[in-house]
Scaffold this active site. Structure first.
Site, PDB file in Angstrom:
ATOM      1  N   TYR A 143       0.846  -1.207   0.000  1.00 47.02           N
ATOM      2  CA  TYR A 143       0.000   0.000   0.000  1.00 47.02           C
ATOM      3  C   TYR A 143       0.877   1.251   0.000  1.00 47.02           C
ATOM      4  CZ  TYR A 143      -3.827   3.177   1.428  1.00 47.02           C
ATOM      5  OH  TYR A 143      -4.745   4.203   1.493  1.00 47.02           O
ATOM      6  N   LYS A 147       1.067   4.021  -2.922  1.00 46.41           N
ATOM      7  CA  LYS A 147       0.696   5.425  -2.661  1.00 46.41           C
ATOM      8  C   LYS A 147       1.877   6.364  -2.947  1.00 46.41           C
ATOM      9  CE  LYS A 147      -3.636   5.084  -1.757  1.00 46.41           C
ATOM     10  NZ  LYS A 147      -4.646   5.749  -2.593  1.00 46.41           N
TER      11      LYS A 147
HETATM   12  N1  LIG Z   1     -10.155   6.164   4.677  1.00 46.06           N
HETATM   13  C1  LIG Z   1      -8.934   6.565   4.984  1.00 46.06           C
HETATM   14  O1  LIG Z   1      -8.585   6.697   6.165  1.00 46.06           O
HETATM   15  C2  LIG Z   1      -7.962   6.914   3.881  1.00 46.06           C
HETATM   16  C3  LIG Z   1      -6.728   7.472   4.253  1.00 46.06           C
HETATM   17  C4  LIG Z   1      -5.814   7.811   3.274  1.00 46.06           C
HETATM   18  C5  LIG Z   1      -6.115   7.599   1.944  1.00 46.06           C
HETATM   19  N2  LIG Z   1      -7.293   7.044   1.591  1.00 46.06           N
HETATM   20  C6  LIG Z   1      -7.528   6.811   0.172  1.00 46.06           C
HETATM   21  O2  LIG Z   1      -8.768   7.358  -0.202  1.00 46.06           O
HETATM   22  C7  LIG Z   1      -9.302   6.605  -1.299  1.00 46.06           C
HETATM   23  C8  LIG Z   1     -10.724   6.196  -0.973  1.00 46.06           C
HETATM   24  O3  LIG Z   1     -10.699   5.427   0.213  1.00 46.06           O
HETATM   25  P1  LIG Z   1     -11.997   5.181   1.103  1.00 46.06           P
HETATM   26  O4  LIG Z   1     -11.561   5.321   2.502  1.00 46.06           O
HETATM   27  O5  LIG Z   1     -13.142   5.956   0.601  1.00 46.06           O
HETATM   28  O6  LIG Z   1     -12.205   3.623   0.807  1.00 46.06           O
HETATM   29  P2  LIG Z   1     -13.532   2.729   0.814  1.00 46.06           P
HETATM   30  O7  LIG Z   1     -14.590   3.369   1.634  1.00 46.06           O
HETATM   31  O8  LIG Z   1     -13.053   1.363   1.157  1.00 46.06           O
HETATM   32  O9  LIG Z   1     -13.986   2.776  -0.722  1.00 46.06           O
HETATM   33  C9  LIG Z   1     -13.133   2.233  -1.692  1.00 46.06           C
HETATM   34  C10 LIG Z   1     -13.737   2.459  -3.050  1.00 46.06           C
HETATM   35  O10 LIG Z   1     -12.824   1.874  -4.004  1.00 46.06           O
HETATM   36  C11 LIG Z   1     -13.563   1.020  -4.851  1.00 46.06           C
HETATM   37  N3  LIG Z   1     -12.785  -0.144  -5.272  1.00 46.06           N
HETATM   38  C12 LIG Z   1     -11.988  -0.912  -4.500  1.00 46.06           C
HETATM   39  N4  LIG Z   1     -11.522  -1.949  -5.224  1.00 46.06           N
HETATM   40  C13 LIG Z   1     -12.052  -1.810  -6.485  1.00 46.06           C
HETATM   41  C14 LIG Z   1     -11.969  -2.573  -7.669  1.00 46.06           C
HETATM   42  N5  LIG Z   1     -11.249  -3.696  -7.734  1.00 46.06           N
HETATM   43  N6  LIG Z   1     -12.634  -2.142  -8.759  1.00 46.06           N
HETATM   44  C15 LIG Z   1     -13.397  -1.022  -8.704  1.00 46.06           C
HETATM   45  N7  LIG Z   1     -13.506  -0.249  -7.607  1.00 46.06           N
HETATM   46  C16 LIG Z   1     -12.842  -0.649  -6.504  1.00 46.06           C
HETATM   47  C17 LIG Z   1     -14.761   0.564  -4.024  1.00 46.06           C
HETATM   48  O11 LIG Z   1     -15.819   0.243  -4.908  1.00 46.06           O
HETATM   49  P3  LIG Z   1     -16.455  -1.222  -5.092  1.00 46.06           P
HETATM   50  O12 LIG Z   1     -16.133  -2.023  -3.873  1.00 46.06           O
HETATM   51  O13 LIG Z   1     -17.901  -0.933  -5.282  1.00 46.06           O
HETATM   52  O14 LIG Z   1     -15.807  -1.745  -6.327  1.00 46.06           O
HETATM   53  C18 LIG Z   1     -15.081   1.802  -3.205  1.00 46.06           C
HETATM   54  O15 LIG Z   1     -15.950   2.639  -3.924  1.00 46.06           O
HETATM   55  C19 LIG Z   1      -8.340   5.434  -1.512  1.00 46.06           C
HETATM   56  O16 LIG Z   1      -7.437   5.745  -2.542  1.00 46.06           O
HETATM   57  C20 LIG Z   1      -7.606   5.338  -0.189  1.00 46.06           C
HETATM   58  O17 LIG Z   1      -6.327   4.760  -0.328  1.00 46.06           O
HETATM   59  C21 LIG Z   1      -8.230   6.704   2.533  1.00 46.06           C
END
Ligand SMILES: NC(=O)c1ccc[n+]([C@@H]2O[C@H](COP(=O)([O-])OP(=O)(O)OC[C@H]3O[C@@H](n4cnc5c(N)ncnc54)[C@H](OP(=O)(O)O)[C@@H]3O)[C@@H](O)[C@H]2O)c1
Length: 237
Positions: A143, A147
């Protein structure tokens, strides 16, 4: 500055930060095309169901999205979907790492390349990185690597698109209250207390706060090449 003619092409709009970006973009009057396996429920979003870890499916999705965009115009491509693979160097699994790299790095590059012909001056490419785009933590080898790679992708995209009127930015969230944190939550309240103890404001970001930062970047060419940290201030020592 936003207008109804702008199109947002967003990955991962079915949950978390992506769902908030989709809702915010619709509220701002933009057309939204979402790519994820499950649909985005925000009103008026056009969903293209696709597994973004599957190269053939991504190629098909690019054709479909280009049809949906139609004539060349202002397109804001937001690379948000990711899988938070948890691995350590001592238990390295090349196949799992390759899967994470495909979804988190290769697919964003492929989508940018495939949609570039539709993107007129005033468009943008926004990468959703992470605090882990610039720092390492244990147990997150692939990861972290993916990133960090997104920052390189953003910087190289800026160079390749020099003079085109298309800007690129990497937004790096801290801990956001989304399903992505469920594995941390499952480890119990003490672990979450430790997490919150690292954050100056003692709370998680909301997905809407991150969506607000992303919305700010879309029409701001002055940010071309910027890495924007949105983490409420994290302890560094
Ligand atoms: N939450 C945090 O604390 C945090 C911190 C730093 C960075 N981020 C970054 O922010 C971004 C969004 O994260 P989030 O927290 O919103 O995550 P999340 O709630 O787990 O949502 C992840 C999204 O990615 C999609 N996804 C995952 N695998 C996929 C695949 N194989 N094909 C198509 N879509 C896929 C999922 O859609 P489906 O499952 O419907 O396909 C879902 O819409 C990511 O890049 C993450 O690394 C998050």
């Amino acid at each position: 500055m936003s207008t109804a003619t702008d199109t947002i092409v967003l990955t991962g709009g079915s949950a978390g930060i992506g769902a908030a970006i989709a809702a915010r973009s619709r509220a701002d009057g933009r057309r939204v095309i979402n790519l994820s396996r499950r649909p985005c429920r925000a009103d008026g979003v056009i969903n293209v169901a696709v597994d973004l870890a599957d190269a053939a499916a991504v190629a098909e999705a690019i054709v479909r999205v280009r049809e949906l965009i139609g004539a060349r115009g202002r397109v804001h491509l937001i690379h948000n979907a990711a899988f938070p693979i948890a691995d350590a160097v001592s238990e390295f699994d090349a196949r799992a790492c390759e899967q994470a790299m495909r979804l988190n790095v290769v697919t964003p590059a492929e989508l940018t390349a495939g949609l570039l012909p539709t993107m007129a001056p005033g468009s943008s490419v926004i990468f959703i990185g992470s605090t882990l785009s610039e720092k390492g933590v244990p147990g997150r080898l692939s990861y972290c690597a993916s990133k960090h790679a997104l920052v390189g992708l953003m910087r190289a995209t800026v160079q390749d698109l020099f003079g085109t009127g298309i800007h690129a930015v990497c937004v790096c969230p801290g801990f956001v209250d989304t399903p992505l944190l469920d594995p941390l939550r499952a480890r119990g309240p003490e672990v979450m207390q430790q997490v919150l103890g690292m954050v100056s404001y003692g709370r998680l970001l909301t997905p809407e706060e991150v969506a607000d930062i992303v919305a700010f970047t879309l029409d701001r060419p002055a940010l071309n090449g910027a890495i924007i940290h949105a983490n409420l201030g994290q302890r560094e020592s």
